[in-house]
Structure formats: C-alpha cells, structure tokens
Design an enzyme around this catalytic site. Sequence first.
Site, PDB file in Angstrom:
ATOM      1  CB  SER A 723      -1.049  -0.068   1.126  1.00 47.85           C
ATOM      2  OG  SER A 723      -0.407   0.066   2.442  1.00 47.85           O
ATOM      3  CE  LYS A 766      -3.647   0.981   4.678  1.00 47.69           C
ATOM      4  NZ  LYS A 766      -3.184   0.656   3.282  1.00 47.69           N
TER       5      LYS A 766
END
Length: 825
Positions: A723, A766
């Site tokens: 990511s 996140k």
Amino acid sequence: MVAQAEPAAPAMPPIPASLPVLPLRGGIVVFPLAVVPLLVGQERSVKLVDDVMRGDRLVALVAQRDDGQEQPGPDDLYDVGTVGIIHQLVRAPDGTLRLVLQGLERVRVLGFTETEPYLVARIEPAPDSSVPSVETEALRRAAVDLYRRVVALIDQLPDELAHAVEGLADPRQVAYLIASTVPLPTPTRQELLELDPIDAKLRRLVDLVQHELSVRELGQKITAETREQMSKQQRDYFLREQLRSIQRELGEGDEGGDIGELRRRIDEGGLPEEPRREAERELSRLASVPPASPEHGIIRTYLDWLASMPWNRLSGGEIDVARAREVLDQDHYDLEKVKDRILEYLAVKKLREERRAQAAIAEVVSVGGVGEVQEPARDARLETPIDRTAREPILCFVGPPGVGKTSLGQSIARAMGRKFVRISLGGVRDEAEIRGHRRTYIGALPGRIIQSIRRADVRDPVVMLDEVDKVGADWRGDPSAALLEVLDPSQNWSFTDTYLGVPFDLSQVLFITTANTLDTIPGPLHDRMEVLSLSGYIDDEKVKIAEEYLVPKQLPSHGLKPEELQIESDAIRRIVRAYTREAGVRNLDREIGTVCRKVARAIAEGRTEPVRVTAESVDDYLGRPRFFDEVAERTDRPGVATGLAWTPTGGDVLFVEATMMPSDEERLILTGMLGDVMRESAQAALSYVRSNAERLGIDAGMFAGKTIHVHVPAGAIPKDGPSAGVTMTTALTSLTSGRLVRPDVAMTGEVTLRGKVLPVGGIKEKVLAAHRAGIRTIILPRRNDSDLDDVPEELRRDLELILVDTAEEVLARALEPAGTLVPSV
C-alpha cells in the site's frame, strides 16, 4: 574414605623442621597410625607429590576449614595436622594421582614459609600424652563395646573392624581407629585429633559413639514399625476384600461415605446416557479399590468432575430485545453494527423458542383430541441434535487494543441474562490446555473449556476466548486445531474432553473470540467464525465516550463527587490530540485518571472550591504535550511524502523519504526494515518514474551515475505490504522534479509499472489515523470507494477524499505546482 590402623606403631622416621603441606578436604582428617587412600588432582598438589617422592616421601596432611576453597591459603587450614608417609603412588590416565599414605605423628603448624608453587610450613611434633590408669582402661573398654554395637548397625563397616579393635590394647590405637571409621563431620574429627591427653580423646569418643548408636537404634526401630504398619495395611486389605466377597454372596452392600455421596450427586446431576454409563462403571471400580491406593484418588477426582458438570442447567431466561438494547447502549457508545448483530441473534432465538413452544402446545392439544391443529411432521432422519436447538453464532471481534472488545462480551452476557466467563488464550501453546489431559497423568485436569463451564455452573454461558490471534504451537500440539471442534456449531454439540472422555454439549454456549489481527489466525479457524470489525474511534467519538463513560467511572473510583471535578469537552479533546494517539480509549482513560488523582490530592490537602479543567489548564495536570503535528515539518523539502499504513493496533501515518547522491554505479538503497513486498513496491515505483520521466517533467539524464536512497522511518519497526506504492512514487517524483509534496495530503494504494493504482485494505483505519494526525486530504484508490461506507459520516464531511485510478492523478493532486519556492535548510 576407608582407613585402617596398624596393630603396632610403625618405625618413626625423623621428622624435619619444615614440610610441604597437602590440604585435605571432603571430610578427610588423617590420624596417626591410620592408612588412608587419597586422590590428588589439583596441579599444585600433583607437583607437591612429585617433589616429595624424590625425597623422603614425608608430607604434612592438614584439613581445610572450608571445603569450598579450591586453592586454600594458610588461613584456610587448621593448625594441627598429621605427618604422613607415602607408601604407594599410581598415576591415572587423566593425570590424577592415587596415593596410599600412613599417618605417623601429630604435628603443629608454626608458620608457612612458602605458598608457591605449593604450601610449605614449619612444624613441630605434638605427640599424644598418655599416663596409664584405671580410668584410661575403663574408657578404652567402654569405647570398644560401643564401637562393636555401632559396627553391627552400619552396613558400610565390616565386622572385622569390631574384632580388630577388640584386639588392640593401646588406648591411642583404639581411639584413632574408632575416630577414623565412625561417620563424623570434619570439625569433630579435627577436634579429636587436637584433644590431649588420650583420656580426653576416649571420653569424647564415648559420647560421640553413644550418640551415633542411639540414632542408629532409633532409626532401626522406626523402620521396623513402618514395616509392621505396612504388613497391617496388607492384612486389612485382604480382610476387607473377603468382607466384600461375603457381602456380595449375601446380596448386601455398603456404599456409605464418599461413594454414597458421589452416587447421590450423579443421580441428581441429570447426566445423559453415555456419561451416566461411564459414571456407573467408575463407581463400581471405586468400590473395589482400597482407599490407600493412588488409583482411588484418581477415580474419586474424575467422578467429582462428572458430578459437578452442569449437564442440564441453563441460565438464560425470557429474552427481552428492548432491554438488551438498553444494556448495550448503557455500556458502549456507537458500535452499531455489533449491537445490531447481537440484537438480531436475540430476536431469532426468541422467535425460535416461541414457535417451538406453540408447536408443542398444538401437538399436546391434538393428541388430546381437543383441536385439529397439528405440528408439521419433521424428518427425523435428517435432524441432528444441533437442529433441535438454536445454533449459537461464533462471533469474532477484531480491532486494535482499547476499542472495547472484552468489555463488549461482558455487556452481551448482561443483556442476555447469562453468566460470563473469560478465557485468555494469549501464549497458550499446549493442545491439552483446550482438550484436557489424560487421566493417567499425575495432576491431570480437563481443558480450559470444560473448566470454564464448571465455573459458570450452567451450560449456556457467554464464553469469551480472548486474544485468539496469539495462540502458539510447538511440539506439544496446536491449540488452534483443538479450537476447530469447539468453535464449529455442527460438531461442538458432542465435544469430548480428553480428561472426561464423554461428550459434553457446547451448542448452547455463546462463544465470542477477540483478536487484534486476522493474519495470524489459521484459515480453517477463521472460516468457523463470524468476524465483526471494531475500528478505532474519531476524536468526537472519544470525547463522547469520555463524557458518558470514562469520566463517570473515574470519579467514584478516585473518591470524587461529580460537583467537585468537571472536565470540559475542549479539555478532553486536547487530551485526545496532545496526550494520546491511539485507536481506542485505553490511554485516554489513564490520562483522565491522572487528572482525577491530582484533583483528589488537592482536595485531600485542603482545597474546598470545585475544579474545572479547561483546554488551557490541561498542561498543568498532565505536563508537556507528547504528540505534535509533524506532517508539515517533515514534508518541507522535496523527496518526502506522507503515507498511510494499517497495523494491528489501528492505522498509522508513515513518511517516505528519498534522496539522491553521485555514485560509481546506479543502484537503489532501501532502509527502514522493509519487507519483500514493500521493497518490490519501491523498485516498481522507481521504474515507473524513470520510464515516464519526460511526461513527469523530469530530466531523464539525472538518474545517470546516481544512487537513490529510500528510507521509511521508524527504522526499528518492521514494515511490509504494497500500500505504500503511491507514496514511494510521489516521494521519488518530488525528489527528481524538485516539487514539494503538499503537507496536508496523505495517500495509500498499490502502483503498477503502467501507473495504475490498485486497491488496498484497512481503509477505515488509515482514514482514522490521517484524521488523528491532522491531515485533511487523503488520496485513495478508486476501487476502494465502497470501503468508505465504513467511515463515519461526520468524518467524511470533515475530510477531502480523493479517488484516483492512475499515478498521474496522484501526482497532480499531491505535488505543489512547479516553481513553488523550496525553503532553505
């Protein structure tokens, strides 16, 4: 030590004024006239013997005060010893020496003249003084008589010693022979050596031998009594067996005492058929085993476990869905998805019970001929025991620490009116902890599942298996494999613990597991559980939780009244942002407790006016802030970009730093404890930037002869995953183009060589981490659009969420326009 005394004194060689000193330890004291074998192994002692054997073979034998001294010095030896002569020497293959020495005369050590390579001392003879008298003869005879009786009691002493001492007329020889052979401690032997005259030696020996004789005779008496007691127990056992045989022939029996009590408890326990048969079999065995046998205790403990299990006791009462909702709301803020799932389960269970009760009434009415309503026929061939009851779901709460997973299980039990049991699985590595041990082992017990059911005393408690993701495995088995049967609704209705050996129905138990991450949970175990994610809280939610739950809990626990302390919402918000940075509220609870303690101290010291904590006064209670907004500070130069990461403790913000330097060869350096996937993402990002340098406004030649270094702080924390691909691409582009990355932008997503941005996981965590760090613009893969439904609505309104498909879109939104002034360092 084996020592002997000669029947007559050996010829006495002249004794020099100084002799080498051989220290003795291990309980050895050499007496005059005694022949003693010695083993010499220390290097300096071996050298001493070698030197002595070249001369007159005389050596001073002095005992050590402390056997623990490996290299004794002058102060570690007694002052009185014996001059000995070495008669025989055998050198062993390992370098040690086996000596046979004979004591000659008692000597006194006057002083040491040498300590290296071995001890050498000045000595003077100290012969024993003796004046023949009637008393001396009486003491000799008494000592000989006692010694003869002691030899008869000590197997290690041959009978010939008793005959030898009876043939000695010299009191000195008698004293030294007895002192050499009777078991005595070193200080006592040394005391006998130093005593003078011979009368004193004999008198002391008579006392010592008399004491040894008394101890030995008492020991023999105790042994005889024990042997007699064992014979009596065996006799009683045979008589008892004969009595039982006679009672069986007469059709009589006696099950009083423990056996009768166990049978009564088993009769009242409502055991199913198979456990009942096993209990009856073990009861019959118990009646035939004598109480003194170890098997009796094993069977007794097993039957006690069978009788104490809640085979038919349930705790759940009438289900009230509305009250359950009130209980859940009282204990926990938000968590709507989890609450809805629990309420759905309760509603289904309530309907099943009501419909089954209606069907049973209808069947009774139909059989009685009162009505025509009949229950629909069921195919018994397709019905299992689990189908006749409601299947309990296996829920798994996954989330970072401090979000309320464990306390939620307690609330569920309270809402359902059931008992709650918690089992911590963190660090469990033995399969027997789950399934139990075999009864053949000493101290065997059932596994933790059965133990928890027994503690709850009902067979439908709420059982929380805490930290299921931290179960280990080693040579003792895999506990997670044992959990497969426990957490499978199609199997756990007949769970068989290894200790009990009979099936127990776990189908009515509501199992709830908790975990911080699903990555370490085996696939088959994961498949048996219904996963409910508990992500972190946003700042507003933490403030609400603190006001409604944490502060009201902390005030009474610190002896405070609500009117004595008030914490404003802005103060709580400052605590959240400046003193805690976490997904849950555990540290927030601690910080509020710190404020309460300081206020409690002030009141205890005499303060009377109420305390109101404001955002400005928080620092007075908690000290300097621990967290700051460092995003703007760290992205103030090209080559630094802000990314987002998922961790087991919630989301986190990470920075990717890139720099370039001249080098003899072109290469890419990656640091920061990066995993293989993250390293490949960095290589893919660099390849994309280099292959598209012209389109990105980068001089393609600037890569020639350069080494590029990509670092991801903090270097001590392992990192991996794809990511960070877009973050690395942005950092490299910023470095090579000289354009700054916007300080209010964070991003996540995987990038391909073609520049495509692929979806990643952990979007909610996140986004929450970015919001906690003060970031208000987040770049996400477009294919993660559906994951934004999990983000709270108020958070989405507060953030700018940019969805992208390509790396060019990321760079267009993340980088400052070309020509923006770069601040000087």
